[in-house]
Structures are given as structure tokens and as C-alpha cells.
Design an enzyme around this catalytic site. Structure first.
Site, PDB file in Angstrom:
ATOM      1  CD  GLU A   1      -1.267   0.049   3.660  1.00 36.59           C
ATOM      2  OE1 GLU A   1      -1.987  -0.920   3.889  1.00 36.59           O
ATOM      3  OE2 GLU A   1      -1.313   1.111   4.300  1.00 36.59           O
TER       4      GLU A   1
ATOM      5  CB  CYS B   1      -2.072  -5.639   6.003  1.00 31.78           C
ATOM      6  SG  CYS B   1      -1.790  -4.048   6.771  1.00 31.78           S
TER       7      CYS B   1
ATOM      8  CG  HIS C   1      -2.132  -8.621   9.368  1.00 36.45           C
ATOM      9  ND1 HIS C   1      -0.921  -8.171   8.904  1.00 36.45           N
ATOM     10  CD2 HIS C   1      -2.834  -7.520   9.724  1.00 36.45           C
ATOM     11  CE1 HIS C   1      -0.902  -6.849   8.959  1.00 36.45           C
ATOM     12  NE2 HIS C   1      -2.051  -6.428   9.457  1.00 36.45           N
TER      13      HIS C   1
END
Lengths: 135, 350
Positions: B81, B113, B235
Site C-alpha cells: 500500500e 495488508c 497478520h
């Protein structure tokens, strides 16, 4: 600005991957690449081969830049060094990931991939080799 | 025939800043913030580093571990990103820098993400269908939180590259499943320098809903339970969320420790789960099973069931520094130097 685009684009192979030339006649390695071998002259025509340097070398000499061009203000003081590659050819590059006071002549270094500069905030970003102490 | 990870490589910039050094500038208790987030430090890219340089370093580390012809890579996808260009791919630079160009397809992915895990799934499909021998999936970021915002304590830099294929597979991916909804928990509008987020809304309806649902779907599809895995990685936007999610799914601390890099380097966004996976592959043995669930705001999760094979012994894992070694190789910055390196200081035009 527009003139710089083809100039850097032509050098991408050398800047990204340390591509030089090797004379098919005498075996001399050159970096950046040459069209004709400075030793063999016309004998080398048509025999110059693409040759990739391994990325490892040692510091021949260096200088610490305190009064930097505007693009490098963020990085000063920084080190510029002449590096002798393991293949015998010498090149000039910035040394990174090392404090100026820790640089030594003869220090083993290896190539890494970094941002070299940019054509202002809206222009092309240039990438290529810089050298860091060998791990 | 199964697709999987053929090789892997990560890259973490050397510079670090501690939460307390951020907090002191903004009149906040940075140490308490760090404890709350379970983050001791976050990585900071050098002034000459960005997603392109991180992606190239990770891709080169990946290729240095194996003797494969880079022209056998048919696709390179870079998830991030914080691509340096809004228009002009990161992936083309990577392709040239590892010698894969010109006969390949390349593109940049974006899904907060989880763009890197989306790239894994895409390259799995391309290699399973025999459209190509190998695909390179990269997740990398140099994310920024707005100065003083809670995100500034965690948003860091790093990335990893996974070579995906069906030959010489070192970690077989037996199952993958995704869970995706329209959930506006975190975003950055075109032209905006810093992202915005929904505060506490990023927790339950966002991270936990997607990660837990996706994980349960994977358990069901693989017919497994938490105790059958040697490692689990999630994550990791902070050091708190993945630990809580893991506990709720039945994982023990010993299973998540190896891949929980966020405590030392912060949230590397698209790089986070992939760096964690690389840290696990640095030490895994044949037969080990790995459970991986990524998350991207917006929102979605990609989950993977992996089994390490005998091929892991043929990879030169010591050809490049391990993730653990990169995490330990750190130079700490004060806030002023960090602000300078991250371009937070208004300079005259170069």
C-alpha cells in the site's frame, strides 16, 4: 528532465545488476560496459561479451561528504568510495549501513539495491547499486 | 499435484525507533503505548529505501537460496500500500533486478495488508494450471502513520518474497481459503499522505471477524484442529491482536512465537505475515505443519495450510541473513532523525 530518462534507462542493466563486459580476445573485464576493449582495440570488435560482476569487493579509498548536494542532504555525512571488485575492476559508489568513522581501506563490501535519486517529487526515481559492509 | 513455496526471502531495514521516543514528542506515554501494543520497537526505512528497494532485496534473498533460472519465473506480483509510484509498477523493477525480464507478466497488487497473500494465491493458480513454472509473490511496505496518531507507534517497513511453484516445493500449500466483506476499517484516499482508520472499529468487526472466520473455514476445509500444527502465523498489526486470535482458535504460545516478529519490528503491513512465515521457514523441519492467516483492511483474510517437505533441506537457508538476524541487526534513531528519514520535515526543493 526528459533527457535524463533515456540516459538512466540505458544504464539500468549496469546499475541494477552490475553488468559489464569481458573482452573475448584478452579477457579484460570492464565496468561500465565497453563496446571496444581498450587493450585489444579493433581485435575485440564483435568479441565483447556481457559479464555480470559478483557484487563483492573491497574499499580502495574513500571520502566523507559533509557538504552534500540538495538530494543527499538527508544522508550526510555519507561515504563515497572507490571499490575494487573481486573481478579486478574498480567503480565508485556510496557506502551505506556503516558510520564514516568505521570505514577502513581494504574493508570487504557487497552490493545492495538502493534508491540513487529522483527527478524532483513528480519525476522518475532512479535505483541501483550501493555497497555495504560484507556480512 | 500441489503448489507451494519453492524458496523464500525477507528484508527488514536496520533502523528502529522505540515507542517511548515517539511518545515523548507528542506528550504521550509512549512506553505504555508500546506495552499496550506489545511492540518494543518498529523498523524504519533509510532515506534511500522504499518498497521497490525492499522488494528487490527480498526477491534477491529468495533467489540466492536456490539454483533456479530466474527466466523460469513467469509472473511477479508485488503487494503493497506504499508503492513509490501511483502509476508505474514496482514489479517491473524487481523483474529487471533479478534477471527475470522480459518474458513474464508483472503487476502491483493492493489490498491493505493482505496484497502479498493475494499474490501467493494468484501465483498458486498460475503454476497449478501450468501456465508457468514459477511465480514470485512479494509483500512489502514502508507504511506511515500520521504524526502523533496511534498508528505511528506501529507502522514500520519490511517485506518478503515467496517463490511459488509445483516443482521443488519446500512447503506445500494443501489448502487456501479467503473471507472477504466490505468493511471500512482503514483506508487512504487518493492523494492523501497518511491513512485514516476507524479506531476500535478495526478490532472486532474487522480484524477478528475476518481472521477468525477465515481460520475456521480453513480448519474445516483441511479437516484439522489447532493442535495438529507446529507453527501458526497471523497478520500482526500489533503484538496483541494475533496473540488473542491465536488463543481463541486454540493455539498455544509455543506455536505462534517464531512467526510473531511484530514485537521487534512493528507492523510491516503487506510484509507482516510473509516476514513471519519466512521466520518460521528459517527454522522449520520437514513434516512441520504451518497455519497462516493474513488480514487486509477493507476487508479480507487469506488462510493457508502448509506442510514443510524434505526439499527444505536443499534450500541454502544460510545464504542470506535469517529474519532473526535481521531483527537483531538494528540501529536506533531518535524522533528527529526518524522524522527526517521518513520525509516528515518540509525541505526546500532539491
Amino acid at each position: 528532465m526528459t533527457l535524463a530518462i533515456p540516459r538512466f534507462w540505458r544504464e539500468i542493466q549496469s546499475r541494477y545488476n552490475l553488468i559489464g563486459t569481458k573482452c573475448g580476445s584478452c579477457g579484460k573485464v570492464d565496468f561500465p560496459p565497453r563496446a571496444v576493449c581498450p587493450v585489444c582495440g579493433r581485435k575485440s570488435i564483435g568479441k565483447m561479451q556481457r559479464f555480470q560482476l559478483g557484487g563483492k569487493g573491497s574499499v580502495v579509498t574513500y571520502t566523507v561528504i559533509h557538504d552534500a548536494p540538495a538530494q543527499f542532504e538527508m544522508q550526510k555525512p555519507y561515504v563515497m568510495a572507490i571499490i575494487e571488485m573481486d573481478e579486478g575492476v574498480r567503480l565508485t559508489s556510496q557506502l551505506i549501513d556503516v558510520k564514516p568513522e568505521d570505514v577502513r581501506i581494504g574493508m570487504k563490501v557487497q552490493a545492495s539495491f538502493r534508491k540513487l535519486g529522483q527527478e524532483g517529487d513528480a519525476g522518475v526515481i532512479h535505483y541501483g547499486y550501493k555497497f555495504r559492509p560484507a556480512g | 499435484m500441489k503448489s507451494g513455496i519453492v524458496s523464500y526471502g525477507g528484508y527488514i531495514p536496520r533502523y528502529r525507533i522505540r515507542p517511548k521516543d515517539i511518545g515523548v514528542v507528542w506528550g504521550a506515554d509512549g512506553e505504555a503505548m508500546g506495552r499496550g501494543l506489545n511492540i518494543r520497537a518498529k523498523s524504519v526505512p533509510g532515506p534511500d529505501e522504499d518498497v521497490i528497494t525492499i522488494s528487490v532485496e527480498a526477491a534477491r534473498a529468495c533467489m540466492a537460496k536456490v539454483d533456479l533460472d530466474p527466466t523460469d519465473i513467469g509472473a511477479i506480483y508485488v503487494g503493497s500500500e506504499s508503492h513509490p509510484y501511483a502509476v508505474k509498477p514496482t514489479a517491473t523493477v524487481v523483474a529487471e533486478a533479478i534477471g527475470s525480464a522480459p518474458v513474464l507478466t508483472a503487476a502491483d497488487f493492493e489490498f491493505a495488508c493482505k496484497a502479498g497473500t493475494a499474490a501467493i494465491q494468484t501465483t498458486m493458480g498460475l503454476t497449478l494450471s501450468k501456465m508457468m513454472k514459477y511465480g514470485l509473490a512479494i509483500g512489502a511496505d514502508t507504511s506511515q502513520g500520521a504524526p502523533g496518531d496511534a498508528l505511528e507507534y506501529s507502522a514500520s517497513a519490511g517485506g518478503a518474497a515467496l517463490l511459488i511453484g509445483v516443482d521443488h516445493v519446500a512447503a506445500e500449500i494443501a489448502h487456501t481459503v479467503s473471507f472477504t466483506t466490505d468493511t471500512p476499517d482503514f483506508w487512504r484516499r487518493e492523494g492523501q499522505r497518511y491513512p485514516s482508520h476507524g479506531g476500535r472499529f478495526t478490532g472486532e468487526p474487522a480484524y477478528f471477524k475476518h481472521v477468525l472466520n477465515c481460520a475456521q473455514l480453513l480448519f474445516k476445509r483441511a479437516g484439522t484442529t489447532a493442535e495438529e500444527y507446529d507453527y501458526a502465523v497471523f497478520h500482526q498489526p500489533n503484538g496483541k491482536f494475533p496473540v488473542r486470535a491465536a488463543k481463541q482458535l486454540g493455539f498455544k504460545e509455543g506455536q505462534i512465537d517464531a512467526g510473531l516478529c511484530v514485537r521487534e519490528i512493528g507492523n510491516t503491513y503487506s510484509g507482516a505475515i510473509m516476514v513471519g512465515l519466512c521466520a518460521i521457514l528459517d527454522e522449520a523441519d520437514p513434516g512441520d505443519r504451518i497455519f497462516a492467516v493474513g488480514y487486509g483492511s477493507g476487508a479480507g483474510s487469506d488462510a493457508f495450510d502448509l506442510t514443510v517437505t524434505e526439499e527444505i533441506r536443499k534450500i541454502r537457508r544460510d545464504a542470506t541473513p535469517s529474519i532473526k538476524e535481521m531483527m537483531a541487526d538494528s540501529v536506533f534513531l531518535d524522533y528527529a532523525t526518524y522524522a527526517k528519514y521518513r520525509g516528515k520535515i518540509l525541505m526546500r526543493e532539491a
